[in-house]
Design a protein around this motif. Structure first.
Motif, mmCIF file in Angstrom:
data_model
loop_
_atom_site.group_PDB
_atom_site.id
_atom_site.type_symbol
_atom_site.label_atom_id
_atom_site.label_comp_id
_atom_site.label_asym_id
_atom_site.label_seq_id
_atom_site.Cartn_x
_atom_site.Cartn_y
_atom_site.Cartn_z
ATOM 1 N N THR A 1 -2.974 -12.257 -9.216
ATOM 2 C CA THR A 1 -4.365 -12.001 -9.577
ATOM 3 C C THR A 1 -4.710 -10.533 -9.323
ATOM 4 N N ALA A 2 -5.910 -10.155 -9.755
ATOM 5 C CA ALA A 2 -6.380 -8.795 -9.512
ATOM 6 C C ALA A 2 -6.554 -8.553 -8.014
ATOM 7 N N ALA A 3 -6.981 -9.588 -7.269
ATOM 8 C CA ALA A 3 -7.138 -9.435 -5.811
ATOM 9 C C ALA A 3 -5.789 -9.213 -5.136
ATOM 10 N N GLU A 4 -4.770 -9.905 -5.616
ATOM 11 C CA GLU A 4 -3.428 -9.707 -5.040
ATOM 12 C C GLU A 4 -2.892 -8.315 -5.355
ATOM 13 N N LEU A 5 -3.190 -7.819 -6.539
ATOM 14 C CA LEU A 5 -2.783 -6.461 -6.891
ATOM 15 C C LEU A 5 -3.478 -5.434 -5.993
ATOM 16 N N ALA A 6 -4.732 -5.702 -5.645
ATOM 17 C CA ALA A 6 -5.444 -4.796 -4.739
ATOM 18 C C ALA A 6 -4.780 -4.777 -3.365
ATOM 19 N N LYS A 7 -4.314 -5.924 -2.889
ATOM 20 C CA LYS A 7 -3.615 -5.978 -1.600
ATOM 21 C C LYS A 7 -2.271 -5.246 -1.675
ATOM 22 N N ILE A 8 -1.579 -5.397 -2.807
ATOM 23 C CA ILE A 8 -0.307 -4.687 -2.990
ATOM 24 C C ILE A 8 -0.533 -3.182 -2.964
ATOM 25 N N ALA A 9 -1.663 -2.742 -3.543
ATOM 26 C CA ALA A 9 -1.973 -1.307 -3.572
ATOM 27 C C ALA A 9 -2.227 -0.765 -2.170
ATOM 28 N N ASP A 10 -2.634 -1.620 -1.244
ATOM 29 C CA ASP A 10 -2.905 -1.181 0.129
ATOM 30 C C ASP A 10 -1.629 -1.057 0.958
ATOM 31 N N LEU A 11 -0.517 -1.571 0.430
ATOM 32 C CA LEU A 11 0.746 -1.482 1.164
ATOM 33 C C LEU A 11 1.283 -0.059 1.114
ATOM 34 N N GLU A 12 2.213 0.221 2.024
ATOM 35 C CA GLU A 12 2.868 1.528 2.005
ATOM 36 C C GLU A 12 3.930 1.547 0.916
ATOM 37 N N SER A 13 4.128 2.700 0.341
ATOM 38 C CA SER A 13 5.087 2.819 -0.756
ATOM 39 C C SER A 13 6.516 2.662 -0.246
ATOM 40 N N ARG A 14 7.402 2.470 -1.189
ATOM 41 C CA ARG A 14 8.817 2.293 -0.856
ATOM 42 C C ARG A 14 9.362 3.516 -0.133
ATOM 43 N N GLU A 15 8.959 4.712 -0.561
ATOM 44 C CA GLU A 15 9.459 5.934 0.063
ATOM 45 C C GLU A 15 9.016 6.036 1.517
ATOM 46 N N VAL A 16 7.752 5.650 1.774
ATOM 47 C CA VAL A 16 7.247 5.705 3.149
ATOM 48 C C VAL A 16 7.974 4.692 4.032
ATOM 49 N N LEU A 17 8.184 3.495 3.505
ATOM 50 C CA LEU A 17 8.890 2.473 4.273
ATOM 51 C C LEU A 17 10.322 2.897 4.573
ATOM 52 N N LEU A 18 10.981 3.506 3.580
ATOM 53 C CA LEU A 18 12.342 3.988 3.803
ATOM 54 C C LEU A 18 12.376 5.099 4.842
ATOM 55 N N ALA A 19 11.360 5.981 4.802
ATOM 56 C CA ALA A 19 11.305 7.054 5.794
ATOM 57 C C ALA A 19 11.119 6.484 7.196
ATOM 58 N N LYS A 20 10.264 5.462 7.326
ATOM 59 C CA LYS A 20 10.070 4.839 8.635
ATOM 60 C C LYS A 20 11.333 4.129 9.092
ATOM 61 N N LEU A 21 12.010 3.474 8.147
ATOM 62 C CA LEU A 21 13.259 2.805 8.495
ATOM 63 C C LEU A 21 14.301 3.807 8.961
ATOM 64 N N ALA A 22 14.378 4.942 8.261
ATOM 65 C CA ALA A 22 15.336 5.975 8.657
ATOM 66 C C ALA A 22 15.002 6.513 10.041
ATOM 67 N N GLY A 23 13.696 6.690 10.314
ATOM 68 C CA GLY A 23 13.296 7.155 11.638
ATOM 69 C C GLY A 23 13.655 6.163 12.717
ATOM 70 N N ALA A 24 13.459 4.857 12.436
ATOM 71 C CA ALA A 24 13.814 3.832 13.418
ATOM 72 C C ALA A 24 15.313 3.805 13.664
ATOM 73 N N MET A 25 16.101 3.941 12.584
ATOM 74 C CA MET A 25 17.552 3.950 12.732
ATOM 75 C C MET A 25 18.011 5.180 13.506
#
Length: 229
Positions: free
Chosen positions: A116-140
Motif C-alpha cells: 500500500t501507499a502507507a507501506e511505501l511511506a514506511k519503506i521510504a523511512d528506512l536507511e538506504s542499502r549504501e548506509v546499511l552496508l557502511a554500518k555493516l562494514a563499520g561493525a565488521m
C-alpha cells in the motif's frame, strides 16, 4: 493505437514488470513535462518512470503474473519500475510528492507482493542499502579490531619465542639439523668427602673370662704293688 503497436507495448510493459523487484503506481495529474523530467532524475539510474495506459497495463500485469494493480489503475497513471534499491526509489517518490503534492502514490508491488501507499511511506523511512552496508562494514571492522587485540598478546609471545630459537640456532647450528644441540659443558663439581660420624661403642666386650683349666688331672693314684712276697 494499432493492434501491433498495442501488442508491442504490452510486451514491453510485461518485461518491465518481470525485470523489476518493485513497481510503484502513481497518478501524475497536473504535473508538467518539466516536473516529470525532474522526477525521473531524482529516482536515479536504476528506476524507470513511465507514463502508461491503464488498459494495456492491466493486460501486461496479468501476463507478468503481477496482481494488485487492477483496482488502482484509474486516472492518469505512471509507474516507477525499480531495478535497484527500493528504499532509494521510495525516498525519491516521497520527497518529490512533498515538494509537488500533485503526485499521488497509490501503491505497488514488491517482490511479487502488493504493498500500500502507507507501506511505501514506511519503506521510504528506512536507511538506504549504501548506509546499511557502511554500518555493516563499520561493525565488521570493529569486530576485526577486537579480534586483533585478543590475538596480539599470544602472537607477541610467539614472536619472542621464535626470535629466541633463531638466536640459539645461530649459536648452535646443530639445532637446525634436528639435533638437540651441543650439550653445555658440565661444570666439575668439587668432591665432597663424606662426613665421618664417630660412633663410640662404650660397651667394651672384653672376653675376660679366662678359662683356665686348672683341673690338674694328676694320676696320683700310685699303684703300688705292695704285695710283698
Amino acid at each position: 493505437m494499432a493492434r501491433p503497436d498495442k501488442a508491442a507495448a504490452v510486451a514491453e510493459l510485461a518485461e518491465a514488470f518481470r525485470s523489476s523487484n518493485t513497481t510503484v503506481l502513481t497518478e501524475y495529474r497536473g504535473l508538467t513535462v518539466a516536473q516529470l523530467k525532474e522526477l525521473r532524475r531524482s529516482l536515479g539510474d536504476q528506476t524507470t518512470y513511465a507514463v502508461v495506459k491503464n488498459t494495456l497495463t492491466k493486460i501486461a500485469a496479468r501476463e507478468a503474473g503481477v496482481d494488485g494493480f487492477d483496482d488502482l489503475l484509474k486516472g492518469p497513471s505512471a509507474i516507477a519500475f525499480v531495478k535497484g534499491d527500493p528504499v532509494e526509489a521510495a525516498k525519491g517518490l516521497r520527497d518529490f510528492a512533498k515538494a509537488h503534492p500533485l503526485l499521488v502514490i497509490k501503491g505497488g508491488v514488491m517482490d511479487g507482493r502488493p504493498i500500500t501507499a502507507a507501506e511505501l511511506a514506511k519503506i521510504a523511512d528506512l536507511e538506504s542499502r549504501e548506509v546499511l552496508l557502511a554500518k555493516l562494514a563499520g561493525a565488521m571492522k570493529g569486530s576485526l579490531s577486537q579480534a586483533v587485540s585478543l590475538f596480539a598478546a599470544p602472537l607477541a609471545q610467539t614472536a619472542r619465542l621464535v626470535e629466541a630459537l633463531r638466536a640459539k640456532a645461530e649459536a648452535d647450528p646443530s639445532i637446525l639439523a634436528g639435533g638437540a644441540g651441543t650439550p653445555a659443558p658440565v661444570a666439575e663439581e668439587p668432591v665432597v668427602e663424606p662426613e665421618v660420624v664417630e660412633t663410640t661403642d662404650s660397651t667394651e666386650t672384653t672376653d675376660s673370662t679366662e678359662t683356665t683349666d686348672s683341673t690338674e688331672t694328676t694320676d696320683s693314684t700310685e699303684t703300688t704293688d705292695s704285695t710283698e712276697g
